[in-house]
Design a protein around this motif. Sequence first.
Motif, short mmCIF file in Angstrom:
data_model
loop_
_atom_site.label_atom_id
_atom_site.label_comp_id
_atom_site.label_asym_id
_atom_site.label_seq_id
_atom_site.Cartn_x
_atom_site.Cartn_y
_atom_site.Cartn_z
N ALA A 263 -40.16 6.81 22.57
CA ALA A 263 -39.78 5.79 22.39
C ALA A 263 -38.97 5.36 21.27
CB ALA A 263 -40.18 4.43 22.86
N ARG A 264 -40.03 5.26 19.75
CA ARG A 264 -39.31 5.13 18.80
C ARG A 264 -37.73 6.52 18.06
NH1 ARG A 264 -44.01 3.36 16.87
NH2 ARG A 264 -44.91 5.53 15.99
N ALA B 100 -41.35 4.18 26.43
CA ALA B 100 -41.21 5.42 27.27
C ALA B 100 -40.91 5.93 28.58
CB ALA B 100 -43.00 6.31 26.15
N ALA B 101 -41.49 5.33 29.56
CA ALA B 101 -41.04 5.58 30.72
C ALA B 101 -39.93 5.26 30.60
CB ALA B 101 -41.84 4.01 31.71
N ALA B 102 -39.20 4.79 30.29
CA ALA B 102 -37.33 4.61 30.54
C ALA B 102 -36.63 6.03 30.07
CB ALA B 102 -37.14 3.73 29.98
N VAL B 103 -37.83 6.50 28.65
CA VAL B 103 -37.54 8.10 28.56
C VAL B 103 -37.31 8.83 29.20
CG1 VAL B 103 -37.59 9.50 26.01
CG2 VAL B 103 -37.35 7.05 25.58
N GLN C 105 -33.72 9.31 17.34
CA GLN C 105 -32.28 10.32 17.08
C GLN C 105 -31.69 10.26 18.31
OE1 GLN C 105 -33.04 13.62 15.59
NE2 GLN C 105 -35.01 11.88 14.48
N GLY C 106 -30.97 9.26 18.35
CA GLY C 106 -29.77 8.73 19.08
C GLY C 106 -29.82 8.65 20.29
N TRP C 107 -30.79 8.41 20.88
CA TRP C 107 -30.90 7.89 22.81
C TRP C 107 -30.64 6.66 23.10
CZ3 TRP C 107 -35.46 5.01 25.28
CH2 TRP C 107 -34.48 5.02 26.36
N ARG C 108 -29.39 6.32 23.82
CA ARG C 108 -29.46 4.79 23.72
C ARG C 108 -29.72 4.98 25.32
NH1 ARG C 108 -30.58 4.65 19.80
NH2 ARG C 108 -29.85 3.67 17.30
N GLY D 215 -29.08 -3.07 27.77
CA GLY D 215 -29.52 -4.26 27.82
C GLY D 215 -30.65 -3.64 28.44
N GLY D 216 -31.15 -2.26 28.34
CA GLY D 216 -31.92 -1.52 29.80
C GLY D 216 -33.16 -1.05 28.17
N ASP D 217 -33.98 -0.89 29.31
CA ASP D 217 -35.79 -0.58 28.68
C ASP D 217 -35.70 0.35 28.39
OD1 ASP D 217 -37.87 0.27 28.98
OD2 ASP D 217 -38.42 0.74 31.08
N THR D 218 -36.40 -0.05 26.46
CA THR D 218 -37.01 0.97 25.98
C THR D 218 -37.98 1.71 25.48
OG1 THR D 218 -36.89 -0.75 23.97
CG2 THR D 218 -34.49 0.35 24.21
#
Length: 317
Positions: free
Chosen positions: A192-193, A210-213, A198-201, A205-208
Amino acid sequence: MSQDLAAALDIGGTKIAGALVDARGRLLVRAQRPTPAGDGPAVMAAVAEVLRELGAAGEWERAAVLGIGSAGPVDASAGTVSPVNIPGWRDFPLLAEVRRVAGELPTTLVGDAVAMAAAEHWRGAARGHDNALCMVVSTGVGGGLILDGRLRPGPTGNAGHIGHISVDLDGDPCPCGSRGCVERLASGPSIARHALAQGWRPAPGGDTSAAAVAAAAATGDPVALASFDRAARALAAGIAAAATLVELDLAVVGGGVAGAGEVLFAPLRAHLASYAALSFAAPVRAVPARLGADAGLIGAASAAAEAHGLWAAPGRA
């Protein structure tokens, strides 16, 4: 009354679970408490409550051994634990404290990833494989080894801890004191970090996590895909190193990050084919774990039964 069951404890930063397990790997009696956020005595009090609940169920007299799988580091030779996710326990004499409650049952202490390895070898994805690495990839990365058909926890109960093999000599410092460890590249928080850097958003207000990634990667998001590819490459390098060292034929991968499915396993298989290039390492395959949340309890029971000869070699049954 015959003593034909293994009592088991699975101790982690979120929950403390207990069970009585039979020779077929079935959990006959269960108990569970949340892990207190307070000091060490509060955590031990929760462990004692779980043990007392198991004892009150009427089958405790059938327990011949007790297995404990704990978040680590653990030191089985000293009977102590210092879990990163239980700050109140540092060199905590877990074995002695458990015996105050449970009595003098023959007891085996292993790390939680070693317990997972015992479980997957006995009743899961590594069953029938004599040489396997079983990994937990979640908030951290841990592992356990099956060699020559037996669980090999090592003198302190930590053998197979693949998360702290360095796969990037110039990589980020790791809290363990080294740098470029598998865990610093492949754990859920690391994925996630890296994606965020690297610019993923996510959505506002969403989940940040690893599951969201992983969810974004499944839709084709290039940054999310690249973050999982980076994690898979680190895992592949670690698995290949282990296979080269001890000639493994299987790597079982469980934990929350493994829940990403093919987002993780497709690049993992591809990178593993590249890194495990020598003829004796090339056969190693990476597969998902099967036992899920019960692996810690099943594995703690199996490790204790194997150590004390309770059943006919649980790892081979």
